[in-house]
Scaffold this active site. Structure first.
Site, mmCIF file in Angstrom:
data_model
loop_
_atom_site.group_PDB
_atom_site.id
_atom_site.type_symbol
_atom_site.label_atom_id
_atom_site.label_comp_id
_atom_site.label_asym_id
_atom_site.label_seq_id
_atom_site.Cartn_x
_atom_site.Cartn_y
_atom_site.Cartn_z
ATOM 1 N N GLU A 138 -3.284 -56.753 -2.854
ATOM 2 C CA GLU A 138 -3.413 -55.961 -3.903
ATOM 3 C C GLU A 138 -3.507 -56.417 -5.189
ATOM 4 O OE1 GLU A 138 -1.624 -52.109 -3.295
ATOM 5 O OE2 GLU A 138 -2.686 -51.799 -1.367
ATOM 6 N N GLU B 26 -4.408 -52.174 5.555
ATOM 7 C CA GLU B 26 -3.549 -51.151 5.174
ATOM 8 C C GLU B 26 -4.410 -49.696 5.351
ATOM 9 O OE1 GLU B 26 -0.776 -51.038 1.979
ATOM 10 O OE2 GLU B 26 -0.621 -53.274 2.145
HETATM 11 O O1 AHR Z 1 2.365 -49.989 2.395
HETATM 12 C C1 AHR Z 1 3.057 -49.439 1.183
HETATM 13 C C2 AHR Z 1 2.478 -50.323 0.011
HETATM 14 O O2 AHR Z 1 1.366 -49.466 -0.143
HETATM 15 C C3 AHR Z 1 2.169 -51.890 0.230
HETATM 16 O O3 AHR Z 1 3.365 -52.403 0.064
HETATM 17 C C4 AHR Z 1 1.050 -52.081 -0.622
HETATM 18 O O4 AHR Z 1 0.408 -53.000 -0.243
HETATM 19 C C5 AHR Z 1 0.314 -50.670 -0.853
HETATM 20 O O5 AHR Z 1 0.271 -50.200 -2.092
#
Ligand code: AHR
Length: 495
Positions: free
Chosen positions: A172, A300
């Site tokens: 990210e 994610e």
């Molecule tokens: O999964 C929780 C968080 O969400 C992670 O650390 C990040 O990559 C995302 O914003």
């Protein structure tokens, strides 16, 4: 009009990559400490690994687990977490505003992966980390040479290389919350140069580019800049690409049930758009077809409302039946889009926005565990075509744009045929009050029926009461089938 679902077992669309059922463990909240690692607890083994967690993840047959972050990785120095534990530095942790003891690090995680029977996927520190550190990490994990970091691994008790295959080029990096946030221009330049060096260190690794949601200017730009083939014939290999996958992240949530359950459909459109951006980059950069098409690494995904479960507090979501149905739709999306999905990782595997929670004395399986288990067990092999005809939801959605870009039938369906020739069809009825009696075409009894539902969409599982689980019945395959309100039904038969 009678609603209908037609399934054609001979109409196979594409292979479902086993890595679709990947996990993610971050140094965040109670995911590592008190989650997978709990030394001194009678439920842990001699390594300090929670045995009940290991068994649960083995039940899901989790094929790959991402580590150590997430946002955490942007200030993580892997060398802090290897060697004698009493010499490891304790540090402030900036992403989640905590402290890191470094008691659990590279060797512990890779040992844990071996015990679970899963593969490791490491994310590299693109915030405060250097390319030298990243190269050293690859050497430590993967090389059998007589060189400094490979020897350090040996000194730390591990002769054989671990052969970590998957490496992410940051996490990210577009995010304003990220230590070392970058512009798309700066990121693309850095990612490409790091990728070149990392593949020179170990050409067998798989590199994952850091995307955003899959439908952003960032995604389009970094793909265009990094998916190339002509500049890196180092080692003479002109058939490979430096970048093997493109990562995207999306979390969905809404306080209103229908919006919550339908929101993952936005991820379906994001996947299609990402795939098009990958193709566009290949076309514009004249990448020949001998270079395998880059897949999507959805590393994610989940239902998460950060207002309800803040990250700094460990994001311990309490999932409802509505969330379980949203997770079912998420998984249907991955099955329908299997052509493009090389990997997907539920965020996260334990305690933090997770279907699996630990207490000092055991584990709690949240509502979302049950659809995940059914998919992990049965939706393997290849995606099969289904055609659904039923009424559509036509109210407002979150995010707003979904309604204009995808269909939203009340019944959300996917189907897969496994390597033993058994067909599984997952049908999510997202309607809160209405059951649907459906004409099923192409189905043949006897049919095993698995249902996940509960008294109402707000119900949750607690240590005292399991309001949501799986119930099993049989159906002879004759007449119409009734899909109950707010439920996931999985039908399994041999065509
Ligand atoms: O999964 C929780 C968080 O969400 C992670 O650390 C990040 O990559 C995302 O914003």
């Amino acid at each position: 009009d009678v609603p209908s679902i037609s399934v054609d077992p001979s109409h196979v669309i594409s292979r479902i990559n086993d890595n679709t059922y990947g996990g993610f463990t971050e140094h965040m909240g109670r995911c590592i400490y008190g989650g997978i690692y709990d030394p001194g607890n009678p439920l842990s083994d001699e390594n300090g690994f929670r045995k009940d967690v290991i068994e649960a993840l083995q039940e899901l047959k989790v094929p790959v687990v991402r580590y150590p972050g997430g946002n955490f990785v942007a200030t993580y120095h892997w060398l802090d977490g290897v060697g004698p534990k009493d010499q490891r530095p304790r540090r402030r942790e900036l992403a989640w505003q905590g402290y890191e003891s470094n008691e659990f690090g590279t060797d512990e995680f890779l040992r844990w992966c071996e015990v679970v029977g899963t593969e490791a996927f490491f994310a590299l520190n693109f915030g405060t980390g250097t390319l030298d550190e990243a190269l050293a990490w690859v050497e430590y994990c993967n090389l059998s040479s007589d060189t400094h970091y490979a020897n350090l691994r040996r000194k730390n008790g591990r002769e054989k290389p671990y052969n970590v295959k998957y490496w992410a080029l940051g996490n990210e990096m577009w995010g304003p919350w990220q230590v070392g946030q970058m512009t798309k221009e700066d990121y693309a330049k850095k990612a490409y140069q790091w990728a070149k060096a990392l593949k020179l260190m170990d050409p067998s690794i798989v590199l994952i580019l850091c995307g955003e949601t899959g439908h952003s200017t960032w995604d389009a730009y970094v793909l265009k800049e990094c998916i190339r083939w002509d500049l890196h014939g180092l080692g003479g290999d002109m058939t490979a690409s430096l970048i093997d996958m493109h990562s995207i992240h999306i979390y969905t949530a809404s306080k209103e049930h229908v919006k919550n359950a339908i929101a993952p459909r936005s991820a379906e459109r994001a996947i299609e758009i990402t795939a098009s951006l990958i193709d566009l980059a290949r076309i514009e950069n004249k990448v020949p077809s001998s270079v395998p098409r880059q897949g999507i690494c959805f590393d994610e995904w989940n239902v998460w409302d950060p207002a309800r479960a803040p990250g700094e507090e460990g994001a311990e979501e309490k999932y409802t039946l509505s969330d379980a149905l949203a997770v079912s739709v998420w998984l249907n999306v991955f099955i329908r889009q299997s052509k493009y999905i090389s990997m997907a990782n539920i965020a996260q595997s334990v305690n933090v926005i997770s279907p699996l929670m630990t207490t000092k004395t055991g584990i709690l399986k949240q509502t979302t565990w049950w659809p995940l288990l059914l998919f992990c067990k049965y939706m393997r092999g290849s995606t099969v075509a289904v055609h659904v005809r039923c009424e559509e939801y036509d109210g407002p959605t979150e995010p707003l744009w979904i309604r204009g870009t995808v269909d939203t039938p009340w019944l959300d369906v996917s189907a897969a045929i496994d390597d033993q020739g058994v067909l599984s069809m997952a049908v999510v009825n997202v309607h809160e009050t209405k059951s649907f009696s459906v004409d099923l075409k192409g189905i043949k009894g006897p049919v095993d029926v698995y249902t996940v539902t509960g008294s109402d969409v707000a119900c949750v599982n607690t240590a005292e009461e399991s309001a949501v689980g799986i119930s099993e019945t049989k159906w002879d395959g004759n007449g119409r089938f009734e899909f109950p309100k707010h439920s996931l039904t999985m039908l399994r038969w041999t065509p």
